[in-house]
Design a protein around this motif. Structure first.
Motif, PDB file in Angstrom:
ATOM      1  N   PHE A 148       0.887  -1.323  -0.249  1.00  0.00           N
ATOM      2  CA  PHE A 148      -0.018  -0.254   0.274  1.00  0.00           C
ATOM      3  C   PHE A 148       0.910   1.321   0.131  1.00  0.00           C
ATOM      4  CE2 PHE A 148      -2.045   3.407   2.455  1.00  0.00           C
ATOM      5  CZ  PHE A 148      -3.126   3.567   1.736  1.00  0.00           C
ATOM      6  N   GLU A 149       1.971   1.182   0.843  1.00  0.00           N
ATOM      7  CA  GLU A 149       2.729   2.418   0.777  1.00  0.00           C
ATOM      8  C   GLU A 149       3.528   2.779  -0.609  1.00  0.00           C
ATOM      9  OE1 GLU A 149       3.812   2.288   5.479  1.00  0.00           O
ATOM     10  OE2 GLU A 149       5.101   1.228   4.102  1.00  0.00           O
ATOM     11  N   TRP A 161       2.247   1.816  -3.345  1.00  0.00           N
ATOM     12  CA  TRP A 161       0.926   2.574  -4.425  1.00  0.00           C
ATOM     13  C   TRP A 161       1.161   3.960  -4.100  1.00  0.00           C
ATOM     14  CZ3 TRP A 161      -3.531   4.510  -3.384  1.00  0.00           C
ATOM     15  CH2 TRP A 161      -4.518   4.880  -4.593  1.00  0.00           C
TER      16      TRP A 161
END
Length: 409
Positions: A269-270, A272
């Motif tokens: 997620f980070e 992304w």
């Protein structure tokens, strides 16, 4: 901090003593060379009458330099175009610094919880104070110039909040601006994340890298002025600003590129989120401007303000003459167009070098594929298409100009 006690996170700057020394040294030097007081004194001493007959930048840094307008302007008009470049350029820098003031604190909120990261947070606090002084200087002088010359805003704007489109003249609309605000608010909701806090500085470094190159050239006018004591105050402010920003860029590089190696590896997620931020920078910097070389504005958005400049007493063109000059300056190839395109290519190359070692960026972001897709052919085609649409709005501009003239009479 006592290394013998358990810490909340297993990483700290103490894990990389060399990096810790670099961060501390950057902060020490920034404090020692802080230009805030000198800039504040310069703004207090500024009088347009004292510098209106001087250039404020090197000759090539003038509004629409190298285009038909530049080549056909008188010496006094060229001097005015040089001064208006300063107003326009730093209006964009001011917008970016308004956002920086807020996002510096978001970044610090993520990093402060990591052991021994206080020097980084102290650096961001110092930079925030400096940005406020910069904004005050650019706003004070820019608004004064436009009030005196035009009686209205051309490139300046009322004070902005940070949750808006950073590019002052962008290829945007209400929906895109709204979505940009949503994205910024979403990022601030992640305050407290050390990795994303560091990566705001990576993106900040990208966004300011070309500015650092251009501002170094702008600062040369004052640095090499034969009589600095009597040099134009806006030129001195360019030099003071560059002095501060050199340290700000070094902070961006240290925190955005070097600090992540002492942090936990980023999650999917980070990664992304960071890639979305870099992709957004590419979109914002896709365009280049022959009006203000070095700022990646969308030139069709400048048709209206440049029309207003051309209709002002300084140039005195009638409606037809102003429209013709717009077309010749923006829609025909010229030395100015080629210079702006070259600046854009240099920016792409420097951005690629800056992020070359960042393993969590996609290939498209490391290679700046989207930004690199623009060229002079596309630029001129876009400008010509936009000009054809702008001609339909020109009658309203003519009516507005006539009403203003009547009111002033």
């Amino acid at each position: 901090m006592h290394r013998g006690l358990e810490q909340s996170l297993p990483h700290s700057l103490l894990d990389d003593p060399q990096l810790g020394k670099q961060v501390a040294l950057n902060l020490k030097r920034n404090r020692a060379q802080d230009a805030t007081e000198a800039m504040e004194a310069a703004v207090a001493a500024y009088r347009f009458e004292d510098c209106q007959h001087s250039a404020w930048n090197p000759e090539q840094y003038a509004l629409l330099w190298g285009t038909a307008l530049w080549h056909e302007s008188s010496p006094s008009q060229r001097r005015l175009l040089n001064q208006l470049y300063w107003v326009a350029y730093y209006s964009q820098i001011m917008s970016a610094e308004i956002a920086t003031i807020f996002l510096n604190q978001v970044s610090a909120a993520g990093l402060y919880a990591v052991e021994d990261f206080r020097p980084i947070c102290d650096s961001l606090d110092l930079e925030t104070r400096q940005e406020r002084a910069h904004i005050h200087a650019f706003k004070t002088i820019g608004e004064d110039v436009e009030h005196r010359l035009f009686g209205r805003r051309i490139f300046t704007y009322p004070m902005r909040h940070p949750m808006t489109e950073t590019m002052v003249f962008a290829d945007t609309n209400g929906l895109r601006t709204w979505w940009k605000g949503i994205q910024l608010r979403a990022f601030t909701a992640m305050a407290g994340n050390p990795f994303l806090g560091s990566q705001y500085l990576l993106i900040r470094g990208l966004r300011t890298l070309n500015g650092k190159i251009v501002q170094h050239k702008l600062s040369q006018y004052y640095e090499h002025h034969p009589d600095q004591a009597n040099a134009p105050i806006p030129a001195a402010i360019s030099w003071y600003h560059f002095s501060d920003e050199s340290f700000h860029f070094h902070t961006s590089r240290l925190v955005g590129v070097e600090v992540p190696r002492v942090l936990p590896k980023p999650t999917a997620f980070e990664r992304w989120v960071v890639n979305q931020g870099v992709a957004g920078c590419q979109r914002d910097h896709y365009h280049f401007s022959s009006a203000v070389n070095g700022i990646f504005w969308y030139d069709p958005a400048l048709y209206r303000p440049i029309y207003q400049v051309l209709r002002s007493p300084a140039f005195g063109l009638d409606h037809g003459g102003a429209m013709q000059m717009l077309h010749r300056s923006f829609c025909e190839d010229s030395e100015g167009v080629q210079a702006a395109a070259q600046t854009h290519r240099e920016a792409v190359a420097s951005y690629r070098l800056f992020v070359d070692s960042i393993s969590w960026l996609s290939a498209g972001n490391r290679e700046m594929r989207h930004m690199a897709g623009n060229n002079t052919h596309r630029y001129l085609r876009t400008n010509r298409q936009a000009y054809a649409r702008f001609k339909g709005q020109a009658a309203a501009l003519e009516r507005t100009h006539n009403l203003l003239q009547t009111a002033r009479a």
